[in-house]
Each structure stands twice: as C-alpha cells, then as structure tokens.
Scaffold this active site. Structure first.
Site, PDB file in Angstrom:
ATOM      1  N   SER A  98       0.850  -1.185   0.000  1.00 50.78           N
ATOM      2  CA  SER A  98       0.000   0.000   0.000  1.00 50.78           C
ATOM      3  C   SER A  98       0.885   1.235   0.000  1.00 50.78           C
ATOM      4  CB  SER A  98      -0.938   0.004   1.216  1.00 50.78           C
ATOM      5  OG  SER A  98      -0.207   0.216   2.418  1.00 50.78           O
ATOM      6  N   CYS A  99       0.265   2.400  -0.079  1.00 50.72           N
ATOM      7  CA  CYS A  99       1.010   3.658  -0.061  1.00 50.72           C
ATOM      8  C   CYS A  99       0.038   4.762   0.330  1.00 50.72           C
ATOM      9  CB  CYS A  99       1.662   3.932  -1.416  1.00 50.72           C
ATOM     10  SG  CYS A  99       0.512   3.908  -2.811  1.00 50.72           S
ATOM     11  N   GLY A 100       0.074   5.908  -0.356  1.00 50.50           N
ATOM     12  CA  GLY A 100      -0.849   6.986  -0.051  1.00 50.50           C
ATOM     13  C   GLY A 100      -2.171   6.857  -0.783  1.00 50.50           C
ATOM     14  N   TRP A 104      -3.587   4.387   2.164  1.00 49.89           N
ATOM     15  CA  TRP A 104      -3.673   5.172   3.399  1.00 49.89           C
ATOM     16  C   TRP A 104      -4.774   6.226   3.348  1.00 49.89           C
ATOM     17  CZ3 TRP A 104      -2.671   4.618   8.197  1.00 49.89           C
ATOM     18  CH2 TRP A 104      -2.647   5.705   9.065  1.00 49.89           C
TER      19      TRP A 104
END
Length: 370
Positions: free
Chosen positions: A323-325, A352
């Site tokens: 995952s990331c932003g 996120w």
C-alpha cells in the site's frame, strides 16, 4: 464479467458528482484538440528511417520479452518504437503539491507516437478517493478509445523516471493484459540516451485521451459505448479492499509493505493531502519506494532489490501485499518484487487515504500531523 465489488460500484454511479478538476481537464482537452499541431524533428525522422532499414520488424516480438521482467530499456524501445502492435503510453501524474500539469508537459515533450494515459480520467467515478481502479467495463472502454488492442504490447512511462507508470502497469495486469512493461528510467532516461522527443501533441492523441475519459463517464452513466476493441479479464487477487486489509491484521497471512516516506509512516511528517492524518496501518512495514531505484531512477538489479527487502525484515518466501498513499507508489514495490519472481503481489487500492479517513480504524504512529 466484472467482479461483485466493481458491480456494486457501477450501480452506485448515479450518485457521483462532476468535480471542478474534471471540468478543468475537459476544458484543457478541448483547448488542445483545437489548437495543437503535430511536429516531428528531422533527427527523429532520420533515426526512424534508419531503424526500418536495419529490419527492426523482424526483431520485434512481445514474446521475446519475459512478462516476468517488468521493465524495458530505452534502447529496446527506440529499436521497436515504430512497430504497429506496440503502444507507448505517457502516464505521467504528479502529487498535488508539485503543481505540475502532465497534459501540458506531454504537449511540450513526449516520446514520438506516444498516447497520453490520463490516470485521473481512467478511474472510478463513484468514489471521492483519487484515481481508483475503474470497473472492467470502464477500463475496456477507455483503452478502446485510445486504440489499444489485446494483441498490442504496451510500454508505459512517466516524466519522473518510474513513478505513476508503475500504477498503469499494474492496472493493465489487473485487467488481464500481461504484455505490459514500464520504460526503465522513464522520459528522463530516454532523453539522457540521446533519443528525440516530439514537441506539440498531435490533435489525434489529445482527442483520443479526451475520448477515453468521456467513454468512461458514459459507462458510469449507464450508456452503451462502442466499439469495444479491448477485452478485459479481471484478476481479483491483484487488488485488495479495505476489508481484506482488516482481515490481514488479524491473521497476518500477508506481510504488509507501505511505500510512503518513513516520516509519513511514523506520523512525524504531514500527509500531502489536507485533512488526512499521518501514521500507518498496524502491522505494516515501511519500504519507501525510492529504495527500488539507482541514482538514474532505473530499477535496481535483482540482487540489490533482494538486499533492500531483506534489510527491512521482509521474507521473500512469504506472501506480500503493498500500500502507499493513494495506490500509486505501492505499484513500484510490486514492480520490484515482480523482478524477484513474486509476480502476484496485490496492491491495496484505497491505501492510506482510504484507511485514514475511516474514523473507526486503528492507526499507529505519532499522529502529530493531520
């Protein structure tokens, strides 16, 4: 058929809103399509003719490139650029605070013959989350409007090196198109290699980009779009939902990697999007996406990538998700793992931004910024 998840999103489409950003993008497309002219440098023309002379057609075959390898070099792309069954996509997209306009930059300079892939335009219209994965029907309509066929090999690049191109590589794979690669080092590497670019977008390319966005809007409005030349085959195991992440917090089946910067992960630096607290999903580990590159923004060799993951305590023998932003740079981690033979790494699409906007979900970190 689309998955149940996407079908629910599709049925909810009547509640969507047309955002100012979408209207602005429409106006810009309209402006470009009426004013742009095609230009190709004489140097490029000479190179293209020389390329034909040495018989590049015989050397081209997507089957000659392993789909277990996620990137192609600038030299390879230059040698095969004029092949009719090879589509090259400029998928440049930038973080909001960078204040860069990818469509304008495409108009100024792009690899000859490239199509523009609008990451925000080819997206789910039923959510407020940015550039989420569209439905199968919508993706097929968008690709068809761009003139992409299932027989085509697809090479994606962006203006930073490897950034948003990885997201589009992942999108094509999610919808069953395996013959897709990222240009290693992107447009900067292409130019550093001495290869020419086109200045001024062709009217045709801008019209196709606009048509792709409009086709997706029609799909979400329940209208019929034709012709559909690109067929999808959804790969649900490559996309994770919020519920899957929640379940993984309990059973720890997958190692959860977060591609954001360490300070954002720790909650000691603000998120780039307003109103979103920094921190991280409990149980996740931080592997900032720049660790996948060398100094020229090209993907590290396998042995170096392996070291980077092992240094962060990641076992390559166990399942991994990323995952990331907003689901963009997580795809860079997926690319790095792809090079190491882990070709089925799922990405949490909402990432996120979705998690942090749910008030009842647990978070870890300083939470000093919001």
């Amino acid at each position: 058929m689309a998955s149940t998840f996407f079908s629910r999103s599709f049925l909810a489409s009547s509640h969507r809103m047309i955002t100012p950003a979408l209207l602005s993008r429409r106006a810009f497309y309209s402006q470009l399509s009426s004013a742009s002219t095609a230009y190709k440098s004489t140097t490029w023309a000479r190179r293209a003719m020389a390329s034909i002379g040495i018989g590049t057609k015989a050397s081209y075959s997507t089957s000659s490139i392993s789909t277990n390898e996620p990137v192609v070099s600038a030299d390879w792309l230059h040698s095969n650029l004029r092949e009719p069954d090879l589509k090259v996509l400029d998928a440049s997209w930038y973080m909001p605070e960078e204040q860069r306009n990818p469509i304008q930059e495409y108009q100024v300079a792009h690899i000859p013959g490239t199509l523009f892939f609008d990451l925000d335009g080819i997206s789910d219209r039923t959510t407020s989350l940015p550039h989420m994965l569209p439905s199968e029907e919508a993706f097929a309509a968008g690709c068809s409007a761009l003139g992409i066929d299932n027989k085509d090999g697809v090479v994606v690049y962006d203006g930073k090196g490897i950034f948003s191109a990885a997201r589009v590589w992942w999108m094509f794979r999610v919808f069953g198109h395996k013959n897709v690669w990222v240009l290693d080092g992107g447009l900067p590497r292409w130019r550093a290699s001495g290869y020419d670019v086109e200045s001024s977008a062709s009217g045709d390319a801008i019209l196709k980009a606009s048509a792709a966005s409009e086709a997706i809007e029609k799909i979400y409005q329940g209208q019929i779009v034709s012709p559909i030349t690109f067929q999808t085959k959804f790969q649900p195991h490559l996309v994770w939902t919020l519920d899957q992440v929640k379940n993984n917090m309990e059973d720890h089946t997958y190692q959860h990697l977060d591609a954001r910067a360490k300070a954002r992960f720790d909650g000691t630096a603000p998120e780039p999007r307003k109103g979103i607290r920094s921190g991280h999903i409990p149980g996740s580990k931080c592997v900032p996406f720049p660790q996948m590159f060398d100094s020229s923004q090209t993907l590290l060799p396998a042995e170096e990538l392996k070291k980077r993951f092992e240094q962060e305590g990641i076992s390559l023998d166990k399942p991994i998700m990323a995952s990331c932003g907003t689901g963009v740079t997580a795809c860079i981690l997926a690319m790095g793992l792809h090079r190491l033979g882990k070709t089925e790494v799922p990405v949490y699409d909402g990432s996120w931004t979705e998690w942090a906007t749910q008030p009842d979900l647990p978070m870890e970190g300083e939470e000093s910024y919001s």
